[in-house]
Design a protein around this motif. Structure first.
Motif, PDB file in Angstrom:
ATOM      1  N   PRO B 281      26.402  28.773  28.995  1.00 31.29           N
ATOM      2  CA  PRO B 281      27.625  29.678  29.408  1.00 31.29           C
ATOM      3  C   PRO B 281      27.956  29.289  30.976  1.00 31.29           C
ATOM      4  N   ILE B 282      29.077  29.209  31.354  1.00 27.26           N
ATOM      5  CA  ILE B 282      29.509  28.488  32.631  1.00 27.26           C
ATOM      6  C   ILE B 282      30.544  29.728  33.144  1.00 27.26           C
ATOM      7  N   LYS B 283      30.560  29.419  34.610  1.00 21.11           N
ATOM      8  CA  LYS B 283      31.745  30.156  35.224  1.00 21.11           C
ATOM      9  C   LYS B 283      32.672  29.091  35.690  1.00 21.11           C
ATOM     10  N   GLY B 284      34.046  29.480  35.539  1.00 30.08           N
ATOM     11  CA  GLY B 284      35.006  28.614  35.970  1.00 30.08           C
ATOM     12  C   GLY B 284      35.874  29.318  37.119  1.00 30.08           C
ATOM     13  N   ALA B 285      36.315  28.793  37.895  1.00 33.25           N
ATOM     14  CA  ALA B 285      36.930  29.516  39.289  1.00 33.25           C
ATOM     15  C   ALA B 285      38.194  28.733  39.652  1.00 33.25           C
ATOM     16  N   ILE B 286      39.412  29.259  39.611  1.00 32.22           N
ATOM     17  CA  ILE B 286      40.521  28.709  40.303  1.00 32.22           C
ATOM     18  C   ILE B 286      41.175  29.566  40.922  1.00 32.22           C
ATOM     19  N   ARG B 287      41.609  29.052  42.255  1.00 32.87           N
ATOM     20  CA  ARG B 287      42.251  29.875  43.119  1.00 32.87           C
ATOM     21  C   ARG B 287      43.692  30.293  42.702  1.00 32.87           C
ATOM     22  N   VAL B 327      47.234  35.832  29.774  1.00 35.95           N
ATOM     23  CA  VAL B 327      47.390  34.484  29.062  1.00 35.95           C
ATOM     24  C   VAL B 327      46.772  34.530  27.905  1.00 35.95           C
ATOM     25  N   PRO B 328      47.398  34.956  26.737  1.00 35.25           N
ATOM     26  CA  PRO B 328      46.609  35.236  25.343  1.00 35.25           C
ATOM     27  C   PRO B 328      45.685  33.936  25.253  1.00 35.25           C
ATOM     28  N   GLU B 329      46.111  32.958  25.457  1.00 35.01           N
ATOM     29  CA  GLU B 329      45.475  31.589  24.963  1.00 35.01           C
ATOM     30  C   GLU B 329      43.919  31.595  25.600  1.00 35.01           C
ATOM     31  N   LEU B 330      43.710  32.001  26.970  1.00 29.80           N
ATOM     32  CA  LEU B 330      42.555  32.304  27.340  1.00 29.80           C
ATOM     33  C   LEU B 330      41.500  33.415  26.984  1.00 29.80           C
ATOM     34  N   GLY B 331      41.744  34.114  25.745  1.00 32.36           N
ATOM     35  CA  GLY B 331      41.078  35.028  25.341  1.00 32.36           C
ATOM     36  C   GLY B 331      41.746  36.353  26.114  1.00 32.36           C
ATOM     37  N   GLY B 332      42.906  36.511  26.466  1.00 35.12           N
ATOM     38  CA  GLY B 332      43.345  37.699  27.079  1.00 35.12           C
ATOM     39  C   GLY B 332      43.212  37.986  28.364  1.00 35.12           C
ATOM     40  N   GLU B 333      42.581  36.929  28.972  1.00 38.13           N
ATOM     41  CA  GLU B 333      42.322  37.276  30.485  1.00 38.13           C
ATOM     42  C   GLU B 333      43.660  37.126  31.181  1.00 38.13           C
ATOM     43  N   SER B 334      43.708  38.121  32.271  1.00 34.13           N
ATOM     44  CA  SER B 334      44.911  37.848  33.346  1.00 34.13           C
ATOM     45  C   SER B 334      44.436  37.042  34.451  1.00 34.13           C
ATOM     46  N   LEU B 335      45.284  36.476  34.863  1.00 33.58           N
ATOM     47  CA  LEU B 335      45.192  35.696  36.166  1.00 33.58           C
ATOM     48  C   LEU B 335      46.165  36.016  37.485  1.00 33.58           C
ATOM     49  N   LYS B 336      45.152  36.042  38.387  1.00 35.91           N
ATOM     50  CA  LYS B 336      46.054  36.432  39.744  1.00 35.91           C
ATOM     51  C   LYS B 336      46.771  34.991  40.289  1.00 35.91           C
ATOM     52  N   ILE B 337      47.859  35.289  40.626  1.00 37.54           N
ATOM     53  CA  ILE B 337      48.801  33.857  41.058  1.00 37.54           C
ATOM     54  C   ILE B 337      49.365  33.962  42.206  1.00 37.54           C
ATOM     55  N   ILE B 338      49.184  33.051  43.480  1.00 30.67           N
ATOM     56  CA  ILE B 338      50.064  33.591  44.619  1.00 30.67           C
ATOM     57  C   ILE B 338      51.083  32.607  44.804  1.00 30.67           C
ATOM     58  N   HIS B 339      52.198  32.771  44.744  1.00 31.05           N
ATOM     59  CA  HIS B 339      53.391  32.057  44.688  1.00 31.05           C
ATOM     60  C   HIS B 339      54.104  32.062  45.841  1.00 31.05           C
ATOM     61  N   HIS B 340      54.354  31.094  46.640  1.00 31.23           N
ATOM     62  CA  HIS B 340      54.999  30.812  47.753  1.00 31.23           C
ATOM     63  C   HIS B 340      56.544  30.310  47.446  1.00 31.23           C
ATOM     64  N   ASP B 341      57.479  31.161  47.546  1.00 30.15           N
ATOM     65  CA  ASP B 341      58.854  30.768  47.068  1.00 30.15           C
ATOM     66  C   ASP B 341      59.656  30.138  48.054  1.00 30.15           C
ATOM     67  N   ARG B 342      59.730  28.915  48.421  1.00 26.44           N
ATOM     68  CA  ARG B 342      60.168  28.343  49.305  1.00 26.44           C
ATOM     69  C   ARG B 342      61.666  28.104  49.382  1.00 26.44           C
ATOM     70  N   ASN B 343      62.127  28.075  47.954  1.00 29.92           N
ATOM     71  CA  ASN B 343      63.321  27.934  47.349  1.00 29.92           C
ATOM     72  C   ASN B 343      64.208  29.185  47.257  1.00 29.92           C
ATOM     73  N   ASP B 344      63.436  30.196  47.588  1.00 28.33           N
ATOM     74  CA  ASP B 344      64.209  31.403  47.507  1.00 28.33           C
ATOM     75  C   ASP B 344      64.761  31.797  46.036  1.00 28.33           C
ATOM     76  N   GLN B 345      63.947  31.336  45.152  1.00 26.91           N
ATOM     77  CA  GLN B 345      64.471  31.567  43.582  1.00 26.91           C
ATOM     78  C   GLN B 345      64.072  33.019  43.472  1.00 26.91           C
ATOM     79  N   SER B 346      64.789  33.866  42.350  1.00 25.22           N
ATOM     80  CA  SER B 346      64.703  35.240  42.247  1.00 25.22           C
ATOM     81  C   SER B 346      63.179  35.368  41.716  1.00 25.22           C
TER      82      SER B 346
END
Lengths: 314, 370
Positions: B281-287, B327-346
């Motif tokens: 068993p391992i732990k994966g970590a992604i920022r 994300v259903p493919e990852l076994g239903g785990e939810s991920l935190k995502i930080i998004h810097h919106d430089r282009n002022d998208q909605s």
């Protein structure tokens, strides 16, 4: 039921009862006058004392006619003239004042390390021991303690018995000035410690660590940092000990054996032995004046310390 | 002939025990002259104890602390050449700003004639000229910080210790003072050890960062390396916002590792120092900031992993959005995502269908237990 207990403490129920009782006495919460109403009993108590002082002022202006044992029905300053002309008055005032100053100095000197260790020690056991040792004398009372010293220091007392064993002639340890001062210091020490402890608690330990890291050894940290920061407490403790010693009765009476009277003893004699209320009253007012001036002088020179309470503490 | 210069500070197997509680366990590190080290960790991690051992307020239960190559075990705190800024500053309230700064000079028996000039010089260094005669309580929080710094530096100590002095400040002032510490430290070149629980501060001000937890040093590295190559899941989680994934290792080489998470196999990197075996068993970590996100219609190029997901929550933080994506493919785990919106998208709303992805080199793989 258990859940009710944990989420609604018994003390809250007690307060509910109090609130209900309060509402009975003061319907609609009492409004803006409530704080003043609550203050009234204390003001009345102090006020009665002030009225008593007026009566004393009145008595001090009436002179006793020794043939009839009646007081004059006119006002005169004779009692004060007598007080200021007799060397006896100067002697007891001087003795009381010097005694109070010495007792205050020695008490603060002894109380400071006691309070410091009590506040700073990391050992809970030592702190408890010091606290109990401090409060125990309070349960005993001043008169009983003074009699205790009679037993220990008397001519056939424990100390002289011990000295006799090593062939020393009995020493006269009682009924002199040092014995009175000794008894007073022992009596005042707890007051001094109790007044100093909060002031020392208020000094953060990091302050002393900072003084150390900046290069101060403990002596210099004490004189440059701890003592100046403890000043309000030292003044507060000093004023309390000074006024209590200045007006003390039991220690001079018991350990002085009549030869070392303070002002309070002289006043007692005038009121209850010679029944010269007028002269006693004038001595009382002189004592109040001396005490007030001394405290006023301390406040003027050093500030009011912890006795200033909220205002101007910095 | 080259002369080997001793490190400004070295700790050799330092341990500190209070009763049965081990506050510091077998701590060893070196700090070179003129460098800025930050000891980072949660409260109770032993970082302040370690600092107090160096300051001399505590004596190690075992191990040695060397300053400039010499053991300081027998040197009292007031004989060490160490300036310290305390958490609550511990300024002397009965003295003025100038008197506070003059105090260490007086205690260290500097020539009285040189003291006023030197005090003025250091008050100028911390930009407090003109405030000499102010009492401490007449100064603002930031000004008090500056007095504390000047007082700790005025006698030119070999070492400056900072015990979370910025913890109580509001964010704006704290960030301003972090840069101020850095400026002064660079200007004087004084070796500095800073203690904090603020990971951002550690990355901003330091040449070297030590992360501590439960009295143990977890990692000792430069800030960029600490951020890019955390040596274990604790460090990965403590620095930055990190997503944890649990998986089973399927293949491992010297450079990378593949593991099964939910229904998918993902490739990631591992530190290499720890032996990983297939099937463990391992732990994966992604920022959070290394995961890219876009609405389902848009495409993202250059990603190694790419998934579909649904936005569960969206938080607007001004310069960035923080999304929580299932994300259903990852076994239903939810991920935190930080998004810097430089282009002022909605912004993406909760319930929106998105696709997310990352590069293999950003997925760290650690053994599950250490």
């Amino acid at each position: 039921m258990r859940r009710y207990k944990t989420s609604y403490p018994i003390s809250w129920r007690f307060m509910d009862v109090l609130e209900a009782a309060f509402a009975l006495v003061l319907p609609r919460g009492g409004g803006r006058l409530t704080p003043y109403l609550l203050l009234t009993p204390a003001v009345l108590l102090v006020g009665t004392l002030a009225v008593g002082l007026l009566y004393i002022g009145d008595s001090s202006l009436r002179v006793l006619d020794r043939s009839t044992f009646l007081f004059s029905d006119y006002w005169t300053l004779e009692n004060y003239q007598r007080a200021f002309s007799e060397s006896f008055t100067a002697t007891i005032i001087w003795r009381s004042l010097v005694g109070a100053v010495i007792v205050t100095a020695v008490t603060l000197l002894l109380a400071f390390p006691y309070a410091y260790v009590m506040v700073r020690t990391s050992s809970a056991l030592l702190r408890k021991f010091l606290l109990v040792a401090l409060f125990l004398p309070f349960f005993i009372g001043q008169v009983v303690r003074a009699y205790g010293w009679l037993i220990i220091l008397g001519n056939q007392g424990i100390v002289n018995d011990a000295l006799a064993l090593v062939g020393v002639e009995p020493l006269r340890l009682l009924f002199n000035y040092p014995a009175v001062l000794f008894g007073l210091v022992q009596y005042m020490l707890p007051f001094g410690v109790l007044m100093l402890a909060p002031a020392l608690t208020a000094i953060p330990e990091d302050i002393e660590a900072a003084a150390t890291s900046l290069g101060a050894n403990w002596v210099r940290a004490l004189f440059h940092v701890v003592l100046p920061m403890a000043r309000p407490g030292l003044i507060g403790a000093g004023v309390v000990v000074l006024t209590l010693s200045l007006t003390d009765f039991a220690m001079p009476a018991i350990l002085g054996g009549g030869s070392q009277d303070f002002v309070a003893n002289a006043i007692y004699d005038q009121f209850f032995r010679t029944s010269d209320q007028g002269f006693g009253a004038s001595l009382t007012l002189i004592l109040i004046a001396v005490g007030s001036m001394t405290v006023g002088l301390i406040f003027a020179v050093f500030g009011a310390g912890t006795l200033a309470l909220g205002a101007n503490r910095k | 002939m080259t002369e080997i210069q001793a490190a400004a500070v070295s700790a050799i197997n330092v341990e500190m025990t209070f009763g049965t509680f081990k506050a510091v366990k077998d701590a060893s590190f070196e700090l070179q002259n003129g460098k800025f080290l930050t000891i980072l960790g949660p409260s109770g991690s032993g970082k302040t104890t370690l600092l107090r051992l160096i300051a001399g307020f505590l004596t190690p239960s075992s191990g040695e602390i060397l300053i400039n190559g010499r053991s300081v075990r027998a040197v009292a705190a007031n004989k060490r050449s160490i300036g310290m800024v305390f958490q609550k500053l511990a300024l002397f309230p009965h003295m003025t700003a100038a008197e506070n700064v003059a105090f260490p000079l007086k205690m260290r028996r500097f020539d009285a004639r040189t003291i006023p000039d030197r005090v003025a010089q250091y008050l100028k260094l911390v930009r407090l000229d003109g405030f000499e005669n102010r009492r401490i309580h007449e100064l603002s929080g930031g000004q008090q910080q500056r007095v504390a710094i000047a007082r700790a530096l005025v006698f030119e100590p070999d070492l400056l210790l900072l015990d979370e002095p910025l913890a109580a400040l509001d964010r704006k002032l704290r960030e301003e003072m972090q840069l101020e510490f850095r400026r002064i430290q660079k200007e004087l070149g004084v070796t500095t050890i800073n203690v904090t629980h603020d990971q951002r501060e550690a990355l901003v001000v330091s040449d070297q960062v030590i992360v501590m937890n439960d009295g143990e040093i977890q990692q000792n590295a430069a800030p960029t390396q600490m951020y890019r190559m955390p040596s274990n899941p604790f460090v990965a989680n403590f620095i930055g916002v990190t997503n944890d994934l649990s998986g089973i290792l399927t293949r491992v080489t010297s450079a990378d590792a593949t593991a099964r998470f939910g229904n998918v196999e993902l490739m990631g990197v591992h530190g290499g120092a720890v032996a990983l075996e297939d099937g463990t068993p391992i732990k994966g970590a992604i920022r959070a900031e290394q995961i890219r996100i876009a609405s389902a219609e848009q495409s993202m190029a250059g990603l190694d992993a790419d998934f579909r997901g649904t936005v569960l929550d969206a938080i607007f933080e001004g310069e960035r959005h923080v999304y929580e994506v299932e994300v259903p493919e990852l076994g239903g785990e939810s991920l935190k995502i930080i998004h810097h919106d430089r282009n002022d998208q909605s912004a993406l709303e909760p319930g929106a269908l998105v696709h997310i992805g990352w590069k293999n080199r950003d997925l760290q793989i650690f053994p599950a237990k250490q």
